[in-house]
Design an enzyme around this catalytic site. Structure first.
Site, short mmCIF file in Angstrom:
data_model
loop_
_atom_site.label_atom_id
_atom_site.label_comp_id
_atom_site.label_asym_id
_atom_site.label_seq_id
_atom_site.Cartn_x
_atom_site.Cartn_y
_atom_site.Cartn_z
N LYS A 299 0.83 -1.20 0.00
CA LYS A 299 0.00 0.00 0.00
C LYS A 299 0.88 1.27 0.00
O LYS A 299 2.09 1.19 0.22
CB LYS A 299 -0.93 -0.05 1.23
CG LYS A 299 -1.94 -1.22 1.19
CD LYS A 299 -2.81 -1.23 2.45
CE LYS A 299 -3.85 -2.35 2.41
NZ LYS A 299 -4.69 -2.36 3.65
N TYR B 106 -12.30 -2.75 -3.00
CA TYR B 106 -12.82 -2.76 -1.64
C TYR B 106 -14.36 -2.70 -1.59
O TYR B 106 -14.93 -2.31 -0.57
CB TYR B 106 -12.21 -1.60 -0.83
CG TYR B 106 -10.79 -1.89 -0.37
CD1 TYR B 106 -10.51 -3.00 0.44
CD2 TYR B 106 -9.73 -1.06 -0.72
CE1 TYR B 106 -9.21 -3.26 0.88
CE2 TYR B 106 -8.43 -1.32 -0.30
CZ TYR B 106 -8.18 -2.42 0.51
OH TYR B 106 -6.90 -2.69 0.94
N PHE C 217 -15.37 3.32 7.50
CA PHE C 217 -13.99 3.62 7.10
C PHE C 217 -13.77 3.59 5.59
O PHE C 217 -12.66 3.83 5.11
CB PHE C 217 -13.01 2.66 7.79
CG PHE C 217 -13.21 1.20 7.48
CD1 PHE C 217 -12.73 0.63 6.31
CD2 PHE C 217 -13.85 0.37 8.39
CE1 PHE C 217 -12.90 -0.71 6.02
CE2 PHE C 217 -14.04 -0.99 8.12
CZ PHE C 217 -13.56 -1.53 6.93
N ARG D 153 -1.39 -14.51 4.20
CA ARG D 153 -2.11 -13.83 5.29
C ARG D 153 -1.32 -13.94 6.60
O ARG D 153 -1.27 -12.99 7.39
CB ARG D 153 -3.52 -14.43 5.48
CG ARG D 153 -4.46 -14.20 4.31
CD ARG D 153 -5.08 -12.82 4.28
NE ARG D 153 -6.03 -12.59 5.35
CZ ARG D 153 -6.82 -11.51 5.40
NH1 ARG D 153 -6.76 -10.57 4.44
NH2 ARG D 153 -7.66 -11.33 6.39
N THR E 83 -5.33 -7.78 10.87
CA THR E 83 -5.70 -6.49 10.29
C THR E 83 -5.19 -5.31 11.12
O THR E 83 -4.76 -4.30 10.57
CB THR E 83 -7.24 -6.42 10.13
OG1 THR E 83 -7.65 -7.54 9.34
CG2 THR E 83 -7.67 -5.16 9.43
N ARG F 76 2.89 -6.66 9.37
CA ARG F 76 2.21 -5.61 10.14
C ARG F 76 2.72 -5.55 11.57
O ARG F 76 2.83 -4.46 12.17
CB ARG F 76 0.71 -5.84 10.11
CG ARG F 76 0.07 -5.52 8.75
CD ARG F 76 -1.35 -6.01 8.68
NE ARG F 76 -2.04 -5.62 7.43
CZ ARG F 76 -3.18 -6.16 7.03
NH1 ARG F 76 -3.78 -7.10 7.75
NH2 ARG F 76 -3.74 -5.76 5.90
N ASN G 234 -1.79 0.01 7.40
CA ASN G 234 -1.31 -1.35 7.69
C ASN G 234 -0.53 -2.00 6.55
O ASN G 234 -0.38 -3.22 6.50
CB ASN G 234 -2.47 -2.23 8.20
CG ASN G 234 -3.56 -2.43 7.17
OD1 ASN G 234 -3.43 -1.99 6.03
ND2 ASN G 234 -4.60 -3.13 7.55
N HIS H 236 -1.86 -5.48 1.52
CA HIS H 236 -3.11 -6.23 1.31
C HIS H 236 -2.77 -7.65 0.88
O HIS H 236 -1.83 -7.86 0.12
CB HIS H 236 -3.95 -5.59 0.20
CG HIS H 236 -5.07 -6.48 -0.27
ND1 HIS H 236 -6.27 -6.58 0.40
CD2 HIS H 236 -5.14 -7.36 -1.32
CE1 HIS H 236 -7.04 -7.47 -0.23
NE2 HIS H 236 -6.37 -7.95 -1.27
N GLU I 201 -9.44 -11.09 -7.50
CA GLU I 201 -8.62 -9.87 -7.37
C GLU I 201 -7.51 -9.83 -8.41
O GLU I 201 -7.20 -8.77 -8.97
CB GLU I 201 -8.05 -9.79 -5.95
CG GLU I 201 -9.13 -9.51 -4.90
CD GLU I 201 -8.62 -9.55 -3.47
OE1 GLU I 201 -9.44 -9.29 -2.56
OE2 GLU I 201 -7.42 -9.84 -3.24
P1 IDP Z 1 -7.47 -7.11 5.79
O1 IDP Z 1 -6.70 -6.11 4.95
O2 IDP Z 1 -6.67 -7.59 6.95
O3 IDP Z 1 -8.09 -8.22 4.97
P2 IDP Z 1 -10.18 -6.00 5.98
O4 IDP Z 1 -11.08 -6.22 7.15
O5 IDP Z 1 -10.50 -6.72 4.71
O6 IDP Z 1 -8.68 -6.30 6.45
O7 IDP Z 1 -10.16 -4.43 5.70
C1 IDP Z 1 -9.57 -3.93 4.51
C2 IDP Z 1 -8.70 -2.75 4.85
O8 IDP Z 1 -9.52 -1.69 5.30
C3 IDP Z 1 -7.70 -2.97 5.99
O9 IDP Z 1 -6.51 -3.60 5.58
C4 IDP Z 1 -7.46 -1.55 6.44
O10 IDP Z 1 -6.54 -0.89 5.55
C5 IDP Z 1 -8.83 -0.92 6.27
N1 IDP Z 1 -9.61 -0.95 7.49
C6 IDP Z 1 -10.32 -1.99 7.99
N2 IDP Z 1 -10.93 -1.68 9.15
C7 IDP Z 1 -10.62 -0.38 9.35
C8 IDP Z 1 -10.95 0.57 10.40
O11 IDP Z 1 -11.67 0.26 11.35
N3 IDP Z 1 -10.43 1.82 10.26
C9 IDP Z 1 -9.63 2.19 9.22
N4 IDP Z 1 -9.28 1.35 8.23
C10 IDP Z 1 -9.78 0.09 8.30
MG MG Z 2 -9.57 -8.12 3.52
#
Ligand code: IDP
Ligand code: MG
Length: 152
Positions: free
Chosen positions: A9, A49, A57, A85, A91, A102, A112, A115, A126
């Site tokens: 990212k 997304y 968010f 993963r 996350t 992370r 973070n 992806h 994807e």
């Molecule tokens: P992942 O990337 O670990 O699969 P997901 O739940 O799919 O996590 O969420 C996608 C992305 O959205 C996260 O990697 C993060 O960048 C962002 N994200 C998820 N939850 C939040 C939040 O509560 N606040 C801000 N960004 C969030």
């Molecule tokens: Mg995800």
């Protein structure tokens, strides 16, 4: 072989961590089948997304992903989705295990770093979203493959 889509990212690129992040996947044994450096447009970020469209968010997430260039990779290997993963960590970086990307390099959920696809099905979807057919190098092998994959 499973395939997974990985994105370094914008924070990873801006912080000069691209090589560090790619290294971890490469050393894990995943085989690169696609890689490019690109500026993501809003439409692609929103499509990628889409599952989070209704979340509070979402708008911030899209702004984050289009805020600077990214490195996008398609990686393959046995158990590629789960392995990637685990290498990425959970996350929330502050809850991620040390040793994960992370957990070692990040501290906030909104920054973070990386992806990774969350299922085999989403990995395929994807990769199709982010890469054109001609951008993938499919079916190549490494001389080390038999030392990484038991059954090749
Ligand atoms: P992942 O990337 O670990 O699969 P997901 O739940 O799919 O996590 O969420 C996608 C992305 O959205 C996260 O990697 C993060 O960048 C962002 N994200 C998820 N939850 C939040 C939040 O509560 N606040 C801000 N960004 C969030
Ligand atoms: Mg995800």
């Amino acid at each position: 072989m499973e395939r997974t889509l990985i994105i370094v990212k914008p924070d990873g690129v801006q912080r000069g961590l691209t090589g560090e992040i790619i290294r971890r996947f490469e050393q894990r044994g995943l085989r690169i089948v696609g890689m490019k450096f690109m500026q993501v447009d809003r439409a692609l970020a929103e499509a990628h997304y889409a599952v989070h469209r209704e979340k509070a968010f979402f708008a911030g997430l899209v702004e984050y992903i289009i805020s600077g260039p990214v490195v996008v990779m398609a990686l393959e290997g046995t158990n590629a989705v789960a392995a990637a993963r685990a290498t990425i960590g959970s996350t929330k970086p502050h809850e991620s295990a040390p040793g994960s990307i992370r957990g070692d390099l990040g501290i906030e959920i909104g920054r973070n770093l990386v992806h990774g696809s969350d299922s085999v099905e989403n990995g395929e979807k994807e990769i199709a979203l982010w890469f054109k057919d001609g951008e993938l190098v499919s079916g190549w092998t490494r001389s080390t493959d038999k030392w990484i994959f038991e059954n090749v």
